[in-house]
Scaffold this motif. Sequence first.
Motif, PDB file in Angstrom:
ATOM      1  N   MET A   1       0.767  -1.332   0.030  1.00  0.00           N
ATOM      2  CA  MET A   1      -0.082   0.041  -0.013  1.00  0.00           C
ATOM      3  C   MET A   1       0.958   1.341  -0.128  1.00  0.00           C
ATOM      4  N   SER A   2       0.659   2.195  -0.966  1.00  0.00           N
ATOM      5  CA  SER A   2       1.602   3.098  -1.033  1.00  0.00           C
ATOM      6  C   SER A   2       0.996   4.222  -0.026  1.00  0.00           C
ATOM      7  N   LEU A   3       1.676   5.183  -0.044  1.00  0.00           N
ATOM      8  CA  LEU A   3       1.326   6.417   0.865  1.00  0.00           C
ATOM      9  C   LEU A   3      -0.012   6.983   0.409  1.00  0.00           C
ATOM     10  N   LYS A   4      -0.002   7.221  -1.065  1.00  0.00           N
ATOM     11  CA  LYS A   4      -1.428   7.852  -1.417  1.00  0.00           C
ATOM     12  C   LYS A   4      -2.497   6.960  -1.137  1.00  0.00           C
ATOM     13  N   THR A   5      -2.493   5.508  -1.461  1.00  0.00           N
ATOM     14  CA  THR A   5      -3.460   4.653  -1.377  1.00  0.00           C
ATOM     15  C   THR A   5      -3.916   4.689   0.098  1.00  0.00           C
ATOM     16  N   GLU A   6      -2.726   4.868   1.027  1.00  0.00           N
ATOM     17  CA  GLU A   6      -3.212   4.763   2.455  1.00  0.00           C
ATOM     18  C   GLU A   6      -3.998   5.815   2.815  1.00  0.00           C
ATOM     19  N   ILE A   7      -3.448   7.049   2.481  1.00  0.00           N
ATOM     20  CA  ILE A   7      -4.286   8.248   2.704  1.00  0.00           C
ATOM     21  C   ILE A   7      -5.377   8.367   2.076  1.00  0.00           C
ATOM     22  N   ALA A   8      -5.647   7.690   0.993  1.00  0.00           N
ATOM     23  CA  ALA A   8      -7.007   7.698  -0.123  1.00  0.00           C
ATOM     24  C   ALA A   8      -7.727   6.753   0.951  1.00  0.00           C
ATOM     25  N   GLY A   9      -7.303   5.863   1.561  1.00  0.00           N
ATOM     26  CA  GLY A   9      -8.348   4.883   2.180  1.00  0.00           C
ATOM     27  C   GLY A   9      -8.595   5.424   3.584  1.00  0.00           C
ATOM     28  N   ARG A  10      -7.725   6.314   4.128  1.00  0.00           N
ATOM     29  CA  ARG A  10      -8.262   7.123   5.461  1.00  0.00           C
ATOM     30  C   ARG A  10      -9.267   8.132   4.851  1.00  0.00           C
ATOM     31  N   LEU A  11      -8.990   8.785   3.743  1.00  0.00           N
ATOM     32  CA  LEU A  11      -9.965   9.658   3.421  1.00  0.00           C
ATOM     33  C   LEU A  11     -11.485   9.462   2.992  1.00  0.00           C
ATOM     34  N   SER A  12     -11.408   8.006   2.373  1.00  0.00           N
ATOM     35  CA  SER A  12     -12.580   7.331   1.924  1.00  0.00           C
ATOM     36  C   SER A  12     -13.526   6.983   2.987  1.00  0.00           C
ATOM     37  N   ALA A  13     -12.774   6.721   4.028  1.00  0.00           N
ATOM     38  CA  ALA A  13     -13.530   6.646   5.337  1.00  0.00           C
ATOM     39  C   ALA A  13     -14.324   7.766   5.953  1.00  0.00           C
ATOM     40  N   ILE A  14     -13.586   8.955   5.781  1.00  0.00           N
ATOM     41  CA  ILE A  14     -14.086  10.237   6.064  1.00  0.00           C
ATOM     42  C   ILE A  14     -15.272  10.419   5.094  1.00  0.00           C
ATOM     43  N   GLY A  15     -15.033  10.261   3.767  1.00  0.00           N
ATOM     44  CA  GLY A  15     -16.064  10.164   2.738  1.00  0.00           C
ATOM     45  C   GLY A  15     -17.193   9.554   3.195  1.00  0.00           C
ATOM     46  N   LEU A  16     -17.085   8.205   3.810  1.00  0.00           N
ATOM     47  CA  LEU A  16     -18.013   7.486   4.129  1.00  0.00           C
ATOM     48  C   LEU A  16     -19.034   8.107   5.328  1.00  0.00           C
ATOM     49  N   VAL A  17     -18.065   8.742   6.188  1.00  0.00           N
ATOM     50  CA  VAL A  17     -18.833   9.298   7.247  1.00  0.00           C
ATOM     51  C   VAL A  17     -19.789  10.690   7.015  1.00  0.00           C
TER      52      VAL A  17
ATOM     53  N   ASP B   1       3.324  10.203  11.667  1.00  0.00           N
ATOM     54  CA  ASP B   1       3.926   8.824  12.083  1.00  0.00           C
ATOM     55  C   ASP B   1       5.190   8.680  11.235  1.00  0.00           C
ATOM     56  N   PRO B   2       6.581   8.893  11.796  1.00  0.00           N
ATOM     57  CA  PRO B   2       7.776   8.833  10.982  1.00  0.00           C
ATOM     58  C   PRO B   2       7.986   7.458  10.319  1.00  0.00           C
ATOM     59  N   VAL B   3       7.535   6.364  11.172  1.00  0.00           N
ATOM     60  CA  VAL B   3       7.484   5.124  10.589  1.00  0.00           C
ATOM     61  C   VAL B   3       6.916   4.620   9.297  1.00  0.00           C
ATOM     62  N   MET B   4       5.631   5.333   9.407  1.00  0.00           N
ATOM     63  CA  MET B   4       4.832   5.303   8.037  1.00  0.00           C
ATOM     64  C   MET B   4       5.504   6.126   6.946  1.00  0.00           C
ATOM     65  N   TRP B   5       5.952   7.176   7.171  1.00  0.00           N
ATOM     66  CA  TRP B   5       6.876   7.989   6.111  1.00  0.00           C
ATOM     67  C   TRP B   5       7.887   7.019   5.677  1.00  0.00           C
ATOM     68  N   TYR B   6       8.522   6.760   6.543  1.00  0.00           N
ATOM     69  CA  TYR B   6       9.612   5.756   6.162  1.00  0.00           C
ATOM     70  C   TYR B   6       9.422   4.761   5.117  1.00  0.00           C
ATOM     71  N   ALA B   7       8.364   3.855   5.733  1.00  0.00           N
ATOM     72  CA  ALA B   7       8.044   2.747   5.076  1.00  0.00           C
ATOM     73  C   ALA B   7       7.539   3.015   3.494  1.00  0.00           C
ATOM     74  N   ASN B   8       6.903   4.200   3.508  1.00  0.00           N
ATOM     75  CA  ASN B   8       6.232   4.601   1.955  1.00  0.00           C
ATOM     76  C   ASN B   8       7.498   5.357   1.177  1.00  0.00           C
ATOM     77  N   ARG B   9       8.124   5.938   1.741  1.00  0.00           N
ATOM     78  CA  ARG B   9       9.367   6.527   1.037  1.00  0.00           C
ATOM     79  C   ARG B   9      10.301   5.622   0.366  1.00  0.00           C
ATOM     80  N   THR B  10      10.420   4.475   1.242  1.00  0.00           N
ATOM     81  CA  THR B  10      11.438   3.533   0.656  1.00  0.00           C
ATOM     82  C   THR B  10      10.833   2.153  -0.086  1.00  0.00           C
ATOM     83  N   ASP B  11       9.386   2.510  -0.050  1.00  0.00           N
ATOM     84  CA  ASP B  11       8.654   1.232  -0.767  1.00  0.00           C
ATOM     85  C   ASP B  11       8.567   0.164   0.020  1.00  0.00           C
ATOM     86  N   ARG B  12       8.822   0.186   1.396  1.00  0.00           N
ATOM     87  CA  ARG B  12       8.874  -0.980   2.538  1.00  0.00           C
ATOM     88  C   ARG B  12       7.502  -1.138   3.144  1.00  0.00           C
ATOM     89  N   TYR B  13       6.324  -1.409   2.118  1.00  0.00           N
ATOM     90  CA  TYR B  13       5.304  -1.253   2.568  1.00  0.00           C
ATOM     91  C   TYR B  13       4.905  -2.435   3.598  1.00  0.00           C
TER      92      TYR B  13
END
Lengths: 203, 270
Positions: free
Chosen positions: B1-17, B178-190
Amino acid sequence: MYARRLLPIASILALSALLFALPSTAETLSPRQFIESLGEETIGAITNADVSEEDRLTEFARLFRKGFDVDTISRFVLGRYWRRATDEQKVEYQSLFADFIVTTYANRFRQYSGEKLLVDGERPASKRDTIVSSEIKPPDGPAVRVDWRVRKTGDDHKIIDVIVEGVSMAITQRDEFASVIRRGGGGVETLIAELRNKSSADE
Amino acid sequence: MSLKTEIAGRLSAIGLVVALSLSACATPMTNDPDARAELAAINDPWEPFNRAMFEFNRALDRVLLKPVAQAYRGVVPDFGREMVKNFLDNLRSPVILANDILQGETDRAGETGSRFLANTTVGLGGVFDVTDIEFHNEDFGQTLAVWGFGEGPYLVLPLLGPSPVRDTVGLVGDTLMDPVMWYANRTDRYAISWVRYGMRAIDTRSRNIETLDEIERGAIDFYATVRSLYRQRRADEILNGHPPQSVPMPEISWDEDEQVEENQVSAVAK
């Protein structure tokens, strides 16, 4: 001469002895001491290896009814629906609720595995109620914060709520019962039927 | 899951709301002031949806999470599980620290900071807890509460469980800081994020097996019980376990007479 002078003093002494004697026969415990002694008694009863499982449960139920004001709790958790219930419904509900709450707590205490009750303070909660704060410390793992809401009625102390890590058992129960009643169409009858099911399922 | 899809996932949760809130107008209205007050206090306009999600999560728990958590507890020895928990707690520390600071809790920020420094270095990346400072959690949902935001309607998310609107926004905030999330996404270590969330879920579940069983067994309406437990726990967490002593609990009225009086007052007010 002296006898006449001494008479009032003697009667004052006698009277004050009587006054002091009265409370000590019934209850001189503070809410905190009440929780401490009830805790010791309960842990003693459930760790007693000399009696059968059945006797242990009977003893637990006896202590529970001695320590908890089941009547007040049952009214509180029914909330605004209490006043709507008919007298017959009230009687049946209270009897079912008493069994329900004893079973619930007995199941919780059955998991007892050497936890220690450490009472660490008390503070007034209202005119009649005191919150006794404590920690329940398992042999391993972090302590759990438990507050006991104790009500004084006459010379007697009774627990009316247990608050575990900020979660009140009475409020949780009241919220659940309200949901059951509302979903059942607003009548207390739904809840009574559910409690009946619960009590026959537990036997 | 890339950062974009991760954020998109969270945002769609808000869309749902948002979508749900548009349908919230269908909330049944009643003329009984007591009943209205009760509905307002429950604040669960999407209850049918939430109950469905709750059952979905429960089914998933039954077939997957609980058995895995039981196996985990059965196979991995105590000290191993303790190390996993230490590591996960430590990994979360930057987010906790940020929220401590955002809440103006300087003492607690100091605790989190020193804990993190000591455990990351001497504690070998957080596997060992070498301090005697007690761990505390914080999240952005709590920060928002401290800032004065109300809880909003109750919401049950798939997989994530109870998460009223404020806490759902909080989840997004925590992820973004969360820096860990940023690191994982920047380095493609999803995989890092997946393993981490999976382990967190298993660790938490393995510590609650008996408790949850017991609550479920005693419950008549398990959904309503969990909703009440969640709210009370959150209220306590927001206050960091220190309820204001002088203020009596507002919603509790242990005295019948007081209750009648209160109702009369509110009836007059209306």
